[in-house]
Scaffold this motif. Structure first.
Motif, PDB file in Angstrom:
ATOM      1  N   THR A   1       0.816  -1.199   0.000  1.00 21.48           N
ATOM      2  CA  THR A   1       0.000   0.000   0.000  1.00 21.48           C
ATOM      3  C   THR A   1       0.850   1.249   0.000  1.00 21.48           C
ATOM      4  O   THR A   1       0.595   2.205  -0.728  1.00 21.48           O
ATOM      5  N   LEU A   2       1.892   1.234   0.801  1.00 19.31           N
ATOM      6  CA  LEU A   2       2.735   2.414   0.903  1.00 19.31           C
ATOM      7  C   LEU A   2       3.524   2.649  -0.378  1.00 19.31           C
ATOM      8  O   LEU A   2       3.855   3.787  -0.698  1.00 19.31           O
ATOM      9  N   ALA A   3       3.791   1.590  -1.105  1.00 14.99           N
ATOM     10  CA  ALA A   3       4.574   1.744  -2.328  1.00 14.99           C
ATOM     11  C   ALA A   3       3.766   2.372  -3.453  1.00 14.99           C
ATOM     12  O   ALA A   3       4.316   2.937  -4.382  1.00 14.99           O
ATOM     13  N   GLU A   4       2.427   2.247  -3.370  1.00 14.49           N
ATOM     14  CA  GLU A   4       1.597   2.806  -4.423  1.00 14.49           C
ATOM     15  C   GLU A   4       1.757   4.327  -4.468  1.00 14.49           C
ATOM     16  O   GLU A   4       1.770   4.993  -3.454  1.00 14.49           O
ATOM     17  N   GLY A   5       1.848   4.887  -5.687  1.00 14.59           N
ATOM     18  CA  GLY A   5       1.973   6.333  -5.822  1.00 14.59           C
ATOM     19  C   GLY A   5       3.376   6.836  -5.570  1.00 14.59           C
ATOM     20  O   GLY A   5       3.587   8.018  -5.388  1.00 14.59           O
ATOM     21  N   ALA A   6       4.341   5.919  -5.513  1.00 14.87           N
ATOM     22  CA  ALA A   6       5.713   6.336  -5.269  1.00 14.87           C
ATOM     23  C   ALA A   6       6.222   7.177  -6.434  1.00 14.87           C
ATOM     24  O   ALA A   6       5.673   7.164  -7.521  1.00 14.87           O
ATOM     25  N   GLU A   7       7.295   7.906  -6.177  1.00 17.79           N
ATOM     26  CA  GLU A   7       7.793   8.846  -7.173  1.00 17.79           C
ATOM     27  C   GLU A   7       8.208   8.178  -8.461  1.00 17.79           C
ATOM     28  O   GLU A   7       8.211   8.783  -9.517  1.00 17.79           O
ATOM     29  N   GLY A   8       8.559   6.873  -8.393  1.00 18.03           N
ATOM     30  CA  GLY A   8       8.987   6.192  -9.599  1.00 18.03           C
ATOM     31  C   GLY A   8       7.853   5.786 -10.512  1.00 18.03           C
ATOM     32  O   GLY A   8       8.079   5.444 -11.675  1.00 18.03           O
ATOM     33  N   ASP A   9       6.617   5.793 -10.030  1.00 21.03           N
ATOM     34  CA  ASP A   9       5.481   5.377 -10.840  1.00 21.03           C
ATOM     35  C   ASP A   9       5.180   6.416 -11.915  1.00 21.03           C
ATOM     36  O   ASP A   9       5.165   7.615 -11.635  1.00 21.03           O
ATOM     37  N   PRO A  10       4.906   5.978 -13.134  1.00 22.78           N
ATOM     38  CA  PRO A  10       4.567   6.950 -14.186  1.00 22.78           C
ATOM     39  C   PRO A  10       3.180   7.541 -13.966  1.00 22.78           C
ATOM     40  O   PRO A  10       2.316   6.939 -13.320  1.00 22.78           O
ATOM     41  N   ILE A  11       2.978   8.723 -14.504  1.00 24.86           N
ATOM     42  CA  ILE A  11       1.661   9.367 -14.505  1.00 24.86           C
ATOM     43  C   ILE A  11       1.031   9.057 -15.856  1.00 24.86           C
ATOM     44  O   ILE A  11       1.555   9.441 -16.903  1.00 24.86           O
TER      45      ILE A  11
ATOM     46  N   TRP B   1       9.743  14.467 -24.657  1.00 24.21           N
ATOM     47  CA  TRP B   1      10.428  15.719 -24.292  1.00 24.21           C
ATOM     48  C   TRP B   1      10.386  15.931 -22.776  1.00 24.21           C
ATOM     49  O   TRP B   1      11.430  16.215 -22.153  1.00 24.21           O
ATOM     50  N   VAL B   2       9.216  15.784 -22.186  1.00 23.13           N
ATOM     51  CA  VAL B   2       9.076  15.982 -20.741  1.00 23.13           C
ATOM     52  C   VAL B   2       9.923  14.976 -19.975  1.00 23.13           C
ATOM     53  O   VAL B   2      10.635  15.326 -19.017  1.00 23.13           O
ATOM     54  N   ASN B   3       9.882  13.726 -20.382  1.00 19.31           N
ATOM     55  CA  ASN B   3      10.621  12.693 -19.669  1.00 19.31           C
ATOM     56  C   ASN B   3      12.122  12.870 -19.817  1.00 19.31           C
ATOM     57  O   ASN B   3      12.893  12.596 -18.895  1.00 19.31           O
TER      58      ASN B   3
ATOM     59  N   GLY C   1      13.437  15.384 -17.243  1.00 16.92           N
ATOM     60  CA  GLY C   1      13.306  15.100 -15.818  1.00 16.92           C
ATOM     61  C   GLY C   1      11.907  14.687 -15.399  1.00 16.92           C
ATOM     62  O   GLY C   1      11.664  14.425 -14.224  1.00 16.92           O
ATOM     63  N   GLY C   2      10.977  14.648 -16.337  1.00 14.24           N
ATOM     64  CA  GLY C   2       9.623  14.216 -16.011  1.00 14.24           C
ATOM     65  C   GLY C   2       8.825  15.280 -15.277  1.00 14.24           C
ATOM     66  O   GLY C   2       9.160  16.463 -15.284  1.00 14.24           O
ATOM     67  N   ILE C   3       7.765  14.851 -14.646  1.00  8.19           N
ATOM     68  CA  ILE C   3       6.916  15.727 -13.838  1.00  8.19           C
ATOM     69  C   ILE C   3       7.351  15.590 -12.385  1.00  8.19           C
ATOM     70  O   ILE C   3       7.016  14.609 -11.723  1.00  8.19           O
ATOM     71  N   ASN C   4       8.152  16.520 -11.922  1.00  8.62           N
ATOM     72  CA  ASN C   4       8.713  16.429 -10.568  1.00  8.62           C
ATOM     73  C   ASN C   4       9.357  15.064 -10.332  1.00  8.62           C
ATOM     74  O   ASN C   4       9.221  14.461  -9.273  1.00  8.62           O
ATOM     75  N   GLY C   5      10.041  14.562 -11.358  1.00  5.95           N
ATOM     76  CA  GLY C   5      10.761  13.302 -11.220  1.00  5.95           C
ATOM     77  C   GLY C   5      10.000  12.080 -11.691  1.00  5.95           C
ATOM     78  O   GLY C   5      10.592  11.000 -11.794  1.00  5.95           O
ATOM     79  N   ARG C   6       8.731  12.214 -11.982  1.00  8.94           N
ATOM     80  CA  ARG C   6       7.935  11.061 -12.433  1.00  8.94           C
ATOM     81  C   ARG C   6       7.751  11.095 -13.952  1.00  8.94           C
ATOM     82  O   ARG C   6       7.565  12.155 -14.546  1.00  8.94           O
TER      83      ARG C   6
ATOM     84  N   LEU D   1      -0.183  19.412 -13.346  1.00 10.19           N
ATOM     85  CA  LEU D   1       0.507  18.350 -12.611  1.00 10.19           C
ATOM     86  C   LEU D   1       1.627  18.901 -11.735  1.00 10.19           C
ATOM     87  O   LEU D   1       1.823  18.474 -10.592  1.00 10.19           O
ATOM     88  N   GLU D   2       2.379  19.857 -12.272  1.00  8.41           N
ATOM     89  CA  GLU D   2       3.502  20.408 -11.512  1.00  8.41           C
ATOM     90  C   GLU D   2       3.041  21.249 -10.331  1.00  8.41           C
ATOM     91  O   GLU D   2       3.822  21.532  -9.429  1.00  8.41           O
TER      92      GLU D   2
END
Length: 434
Positions: free
Chosen positions: A33-43, A71-73, A76-81, A350-351
């Motif tokens: 549960t805690l891992a869900e939504g982690a910064e590494g997950d794509p949007i 281009w976004v990725n 650096g992505g969206i705040n790293g994602r 998103l940002e």
């Protein structure tokens, strides 16, 4: 007043993640549960448009979405994602449009962005049920300007037709409109007439046409007769007011119509032709002869600055670097341009959010609560608060009533005048038929 500083949850989550790795997930029930939504997950977001059909095709829109994501990725992505774009072929089909909307839910998309469909009734309801915002649709359907889950970036077909009517009223006495014989097309005549009435001109002659025909000779003759074109050939004196004007809004089939029109027109006096951008494109002018094209002198009404405007520089650089070999993308196409602007809105929204709380609901709330988006001058600043919306019957979600007037000159679509033309007040005079 005591100001409380919100403590970041990142150190805590990082510690829990480390603990999970150390003891093993099966021993710690909360790890998953805690891992869900982690910064590494794509949007995840979705873009749909019709491709490989007999009617209008817009492959450049999903292609532009994918280039934007690369281009976004790469930046650096969206705040790293990472930003993940899922595409869907809408096929100009109501059932398939509904399936694309259902797939957006299955993919857990936080938004549908920069998309094209004339089947608003089919896709809006599934998106509303799933709570997914629809950002920057092409603007074909009434539903896109009614649903509280829709965030249009332009004034849609409504603004184009009202603007085209105003533009033609200054140079034409009588006008014929050739438009698709579809539900979406049924809305166009009264919109054009709203602009014509503002210029004290009579309503246009309405010519219905199948959107997938290979020949439009019958519709061309009807358009000429309805506009009052005389049967005596001869050019108008320079500066003289045109008696007859024909405007067409048939999407990809507009070129086919003008082929038929050119053959029929040879037996008539000179008739000014016009259209809305998306129906007349630079690629169509190029393919019909460039500066010697029969479209030379054609008026066009668009949403955005002309394709040669410097404000498109960033988009053009992104296409050149991240889609240099993708011939689906035409930088001058308003579908491509709409997708670029829609993704600009998405990125801005998103940002502005907490990186761990990006959902369809939070994206919608950000836009509902006054988040403002600067598009670099391609549109006015975009906001979707109640006070930002126009009082236009059937189109209450319009926040951008600006259009541009363009003309084909020396084989290029160029601006007739600098800046935008705001048709908001004229649009508010619109009265739906029936």
């Amino acid at each position: 007043m005591t100001v409380r500083r919100r403590l970041s949850s990142r150190p805590f989550k990082a510690a829990v993640a480390a603990l999970c790795m150390a003891v093993g997930a099966p021993l710690l029930a909360g790890c998953g549960t805690l891992a869900e939504g982690a910064e590494g997950d794509p949007i995840t977001v979705m873009t749909w448009a019709p491709e490989d059909t007999k009617a209008t095709n817009m492959p450049g829109m999903p292609a532009m979405a994918q280039a934007f994501a690369r281009w976004v990725n790469d930046s650096g992505g969206i705040n790293g994602r990472k930003l993940k774009v899922v595409t869907c072929n809408e096929r100009n089909d109501a059932i398939q449009a509904a399936r694309c909307a259902q797939r957006a839910k299955e993919e857990d998309a936080v938004a549908v962005v920069g998309s094209y469909s004339q089947h608003g009734r089919s896709f809006i309801s599934p998106l509303e049920v799933a709570g997914i915002p629809y950002i920057g649709g092409y603007g074909l359907t009434q539903e896109e300007f009614e649903s509280p889950y829709s965030y249009p970036v332009n004034g849609g077909q409504a603004a184009l037709l009202v603007g085209n009517g105003r533009q033609l009223a200054s140079v034409c006495k009588r006008v014929s409109l050739v438009r698709p014989d579809t539900i979406a097309g049924d809305e166009l005549p009264e919109l054009l007439d709203t602009g014509l009435r503002a210029g004290k001109r009579r309503p246009a002659h309405d010519v219905r046409a199948p959107e997938d025909a290979g020949d439009y000779t019958r519709q061309a003759r009807s358009a000429l007769e309805g506009a009052g074109a005389t049967s005596s050939p001869g050019a108008l004196a320079q500066g003289e007011l045109d008696d007859a004007c024909v405007t067409a809004a048939l999407g990809n089939r507009t070129g086919t119509f003008f082929d038929s029109f050119r053959r029929v027109q040879e037996d008539h006096a000179k008739v000014r032709i016009a259209s809305v951008l998306g129906s007349v494109r630079q690629s169509l002018v190029d393919s019909t002869g460039g500066s010697s094209s029969a479209l030379e002198g054609t008026y066009a009404t668009g949403w955005y600055p002309a394709a040669d405007d410097r404000r498109w520089a960033t988009m053009n650089k992104v296409i050149s670097k991240y889609a240099f070999d993708d011939n689906r993308i035409d930088p001058a196409d308003p579908g491509t341009q709409t997708t670029w602007i829609a993704y600009t809105v998405l990125r801005s929204a998103l940002e502005s959010l907490d990186n761990h709380k990006i959902t369809a609901s939070t994206v919608r709330k950000a836009l509902d609560h006054g988040h403002a988006v600067d598009t670099g001058g391609l549109t006015p600043t975009l906001r979707w608060g109640y006070a930002d919306m126009l009082n236009v019957p059937n189109y209450p979600r319009i926040v951008n009533p600006d259009v541009t007037y363009q003309v084909v000159r020396d084989g290029r679509l160029v601006a007739v005048r600098k800046g935008f033309v705001n048709v908001g007040r004229t649009m508010e005079r619109y009265h739906p038929a029936g």
